[in-house]
Motif scaffolding. Structure first.
Motif, PDB file in Angstrom:
ATOM      1  N   ARG A  64     -13.015 -15.682 -27.109  1.00  0.00           N
ATOM      2  CA  ARG A  64     -13.585 -15.188 -28.363  1.00  0.00           C
ATOM      3  C   ARG A  64     -13.059 -15.988 -29.561  1.00  0.00           C
ATOM      4  NH1 ARG A  64     -13.247  -8.611 -27.814  1.00  0.00           N
ATOM      5  NH2 ARG A  64     -15.189  -8.331 -26.698  1.00  0.00           N
ATOM      6  N   HIS A  65     -11.763 -16.298 -29.549  1.00  0.00           N
ATOM      7  CA  HIS A  65     -11.173 -17.050 -30.661  1.00  0.00           C
ATOM      8  C   HIS A  65     -11.692 -18.479 -30.719  1.00  0.00           C
ATOM      9  CE1 HIS A  65      -8.640 -13.913 -32.109  1.00  0.00           C
ATOM     10  NE2 HIS A  65      -7.922 -13.824 -31.005  1.00  0.00           N
ATOM     11  N   SER A  66     -12.188 -18.963 -29.576  1.00  0.00           N
ATOM     12  CA  SER A  66     -12.744 -20.318 -29.592  1.00  0.00           C
ATOM     13  C   SER A  66     -14.156 -20.349 -30.165  1.00  0.00           C
ATOM     14  CB  SER A  66     -12.741 -20.905 -28.178  1.00  0.00           C
ATOM     15  OG  SER A  66     -13.698 -20.246 -27.370  1.00  0.00           O
ATOM     16  N   GLY A  67     -14.694 -19.177 -30.493  1.00  0.00           N
ATOM     17  CA  GLY A  67     -15.998 -19.127 -31.147  1.00  0.00           C
ATOM     18  C   GLY A  67     -17.112 -18.536 -30.303  1.00  0.00           C
ATOM     19  N   VAL A  68     -16.851 -18.269 -29.045  1.00  0.00           N
ATOM     20  CA  VAL A  68     -17.879 -17.687 -28.173  1.00  0.00           C
ATOM     21  C   VAL A  68     -17.806 -16.176 -28.321  1.00  0.00           C
ATOM     22  CG1 VAL A  68     -18.698 -17.459 -25.799  1.00  0.00           C
ATOM     23  CG2 VAL A  68     -17.647 -19.599 -26.553  1.00  0.00           C
ATOM     24  N   THR A  69     -18.875 -15.559 -28.785  1.00  0.00           N
ATOM     25  CA  THR A  69     -18.848 -14.121 -29.019  1.00  0.00           C
ATOM     26  C   THR A  69     -19.855 -13.340 -28.180  1.00  0.00           C
ATOM     27  OG1 THR A  69     -20.357 -14.370 -30.881  1.00  0.00           O
ATOM     28  CG2 THR A  69     -17.992 -14.355 -31.373  1.00  0.00           C
ATOM     29  N   SER A  70     -20.862 -13.994 -27.646  1.00  0.00           N
ATOM     30  CA  SER A  70     -21.868 -13.266 -26.862  1.00  0.00           C
ATOM     31  C   SER A  70     -21.314 -12.966 -25.473  1.00  0.00           C
ATOM     32  CB  SER A  70     -23.159 -14.074 -26.743  1.00  0.00           C
ATOM     33  OG  SER A  70     -22.962 -15.186 -25.895  1.00  0.00           O
ATOM     34  N   LEU A  71     -21.798 -11.897 -24.886  1.00  0.00           N
ATOM     35  CA  LEU A  71     -21.357 -11.520 -23.545  1.00  0.00           C
ATOM     36  C   LEU A  71     -21.734 -12.591 -22.521  1.00  0.00           C
ATOM     37  CD1 LEU A  71     -22.295  -7.722 -23.575  1.00  0.00           C
ATOM     38  CD2 LEU A  71     -20.041  -8.747 -23.924  1.00  0.00           C
ATOM     39  N   LYS A  76     -20.145 -17.133 -19.059  1.00  0.00           N
ATOM     40  CA  LYS A  76     -20.261 -18.555 -18.708  1.00  0.00           C
ATOM     41  C   LYS A  76     -18.903 -19.246 -18.789  1.00  0.00           C
ATOM     42  CE  LYS A  76     -22.987 -22.641 -19.855  1.00  0.00           C
ATOM     43  NZ  LYS A  76     -24.015 -23.195 -20.738  1.00  0.00           N
ATOM     44  N   ALA A  77     -18.125 -18.916 -19.829  1.00  0.00           N
ATOM     45  CA  ALA A  77     -16.801 -19.517 -19.987  1.00  0.00           C
ATOM     46  C   ALA A  77     -15.847 -19.070 -18.867  1.00  0.00           C
ATOM     47  CB  ALA A  77     -16.224 -19.156 -21.348  1.00  0.00           C
ATOM     48  N   THR A  95     -21.127  -7.625 -16.418  1.00  0.00           N
ATOM     49  CA  THR A  95     -19.747  -7.443 -15.956  1.00  0.00           C
ATOM     50  C   THR A  95     -18.769  -7.662 -17.097  1.00  0.00           C
ATOM     51  OG1 THR A  95     -19.807  -9.711 -15.088  1.00  0.00           O
ATOM     52  CG2 THR A  95     -20.144  -7.935 -13.508  1.00  0.00           C
ATOM     53  N   VAL A  96     -19.092  -8.573 -18.003  1.00  0.00           N
ATOM     54  CA  VAL A  96     -18.241  -8.772 -19.185  1.00  0.00           C
ATOM     55  C   VAL A  96     -18.301  -7.532 -20.069  1.00  0.00           C
ATOM     56  CG1 VAL A  96     -17.879 -10.126 -21.279  1.00  0.00           C
ATOM     57  CG2 VAL A  96     -18.441 -11.279 -19.135  1.00  0.00           C
ATOM     58  N   ARG A  97     -19.490  -6.963 -20.243  1.00  0.00           N
ATOM     59  CA  ARG A  97     -19.633  -5.740 -21.040  1.00  0.00           C
ATOM     60  C   ARG A  97     -18.779  -4.615 -20.470  1.00  0.00           C
ATOM     61  NH1 ARG A  97     -24.904  -2.895 -20.157  1.00  0.00           N
ATOM     62  NH2 ARG A  97     -23.644  -2.147 -18.451  1.00  0.00           N
ATOM     63  N   ASN A  98     -18.806  -4.454 -19.151  1.00  0.00           N
ATOM     64  CA  ASN A  98     -18.001  -3.409 -18.514  1.00  0.00           C
ATOM     65  C   ASN A  98     -16.510  -3.662 -18.714  1.00  0.00           C
ATOM     66  OD1 ASN A  98     -20.376  -2.253 -17.651  1.00  0.00           O
ATOM     67  ND2 ASN A  98     -20.258  -3.131 -15.598  1.00  0.00           N
ATOM     68  N   LEU A  99     -16.109  -4.917 -18.629  1.00  0.00           N
ATOM     69  CA  LEU A  99     -14.710  -5.268 -18.839  1.00  0.00           C
ATOM     70  C   LEU A  99     -14.280  -4.982 -20.269  1.00  0.00           C
ATOM     71  CD1 LEU A  99     -12.186  -6.989 -17.606  1.00  0.00           C
ATOM     72  CD2 LEU A  99     -13.088  -8.713 -19.151  1.00  0.00           C
ATOM     73  N   VAL A 100     -15.093  -5.400 -21.220  1.00  0.00           N
ATOM     74  CA  VAL A 100     -14.771  -5.185 -22.633  1.00  0.00           C
ATOM     75  C   VAL A 100     -14.704  -3.704 -22.967  1.00  0.00           C
ATOM     76  CG1 VAL A 100     -15.645  -5.545 -24.991  1.00  0.00           C
ATOM     77  CG2 VAL A 100     -15.654  -7.438 -23.335  1.00  0.00           C
ATOM     78  N   ALA A 101     -15.534  -2.895 -22.316  1.00  0.00           N
ATOM     79  CA  ALA A 101     -15.524  -1.449 -22.546  1.00  0.00           C
ATOM     80  C   ALA A 101     -14.201  -0.833 -22.100  1.00  0.00           C
ATOM     81  CB  ALA A 101     -16.689  -0.797 -21.795  1.00  0.00           C
ATOM     82  N   ARG A 102     -13.515  -1.422 -21.140  1.00  0.00           N
ATOM     83  CA  ARG A 102     -12.225  -0.918 -20.665  1.00  0.00           C
ATOM     84  C   ARG A 102     -11.075  -1.295 -21.578  1.00  0.00           C
ATOM     85  NH1 ARG A 102     -11.642   1.359 -16.096  1.00  0.00           N
ATOM     86  NH2 ARG A 102     -13.301   1.348 -14.586  1.00  0.00           N
ATOM     87  N   LEU A 103     -11.270  -2.337 -22.381  1.00  0.00           N
ATOM     88  CA  LEU A 103     -10.180  -2.829 -23.217  1.00  0.00           C
ATOM     89  C   LEU A 103      -9.961  -1.897 -24.404  1.00  0.00           C
ATOM     90  CD1 LEU A 103     -11.090  -6.620 -23.273  1.00  0.00           C
ATOM     91  CD2 LEU A 103      -9.445  -5.449 -21.801  1.00  0.00           C
ATOM     92  N   PRO A 104      -8.716  -1.778 -24.838  1.00  0.00           N
ATOM     93  CA  PRO A 104      -8.472  -0.960 -26.038  1.00  0.00           C
ATOM     94  C   PRO A 104      -9.103  -1.623 -27.255  1.00  0.00           C
ATOM     95  CG  PRO A 104      -6.423  -1.969 -25.252  1.00  0.00           C
ATOM     96  CD  PRO A 104      -7.503  -2.317 -24.277  1.00  0.00           C
TER      97      PRO A 104
END
Length: 105
Positions: A64-71, A76-77, A95-104
């Motif tokens: 995300r800090h490298s500039g990639v913000t889309s799921l 892909k990264a 699967t990224v959406r599900n992972l991000v949903a678990r993060l605080p």
């Protein structure tokens, strides 16, 4: 008379075998506890998923800090870096959406 004999026989069986009548019994004589086993299994699955998400979250944050913000871009990264999902598969936006949903937050 039949009802009384049946009731007495069932009570005697319960005392002799130490089982609860009317509940399903496994071959070993233990009452089935499918509901409890399901709850424990669910808790274990959630624990493993939370641990995996915590381990992968620094990598997702770096992406995300490298500039990639889309799921899809994060997926892909992750795939490009050779990082696999918890079950060893490829990453997708879902699967990224599900992972991000678990993060605080």
């Amino acid at each position: 008379m039949i009802r009384k004999r049946t009731r007495d026989a069932r009570a005697g069986r319960k005392v002799r075998r130490g089982i609860k009548l009317g509940k399903p019994v496994t071959k070993r004589g233990n009452p089935t506890n499918l509901g409890d086993a399901q709850k424990l299994g669910t808790q274990a699955t959630v624990r493993v998923a939370d641990t995996f998400a915590a381990n992968v979250s620094p990598i997702v944050e770096a992406i995300r800090h490298s500039g990639v913000t889309s799921l899809a871009g994060i997926a892909k990264a992750l795939n490009a870096r050779g990082i696999r999902t918890a079950r060893g598969g490829a990453w997708y936006a879902t699967t990224v959406r599900n992972l991000v949903a678990r993060l605080p937050a």
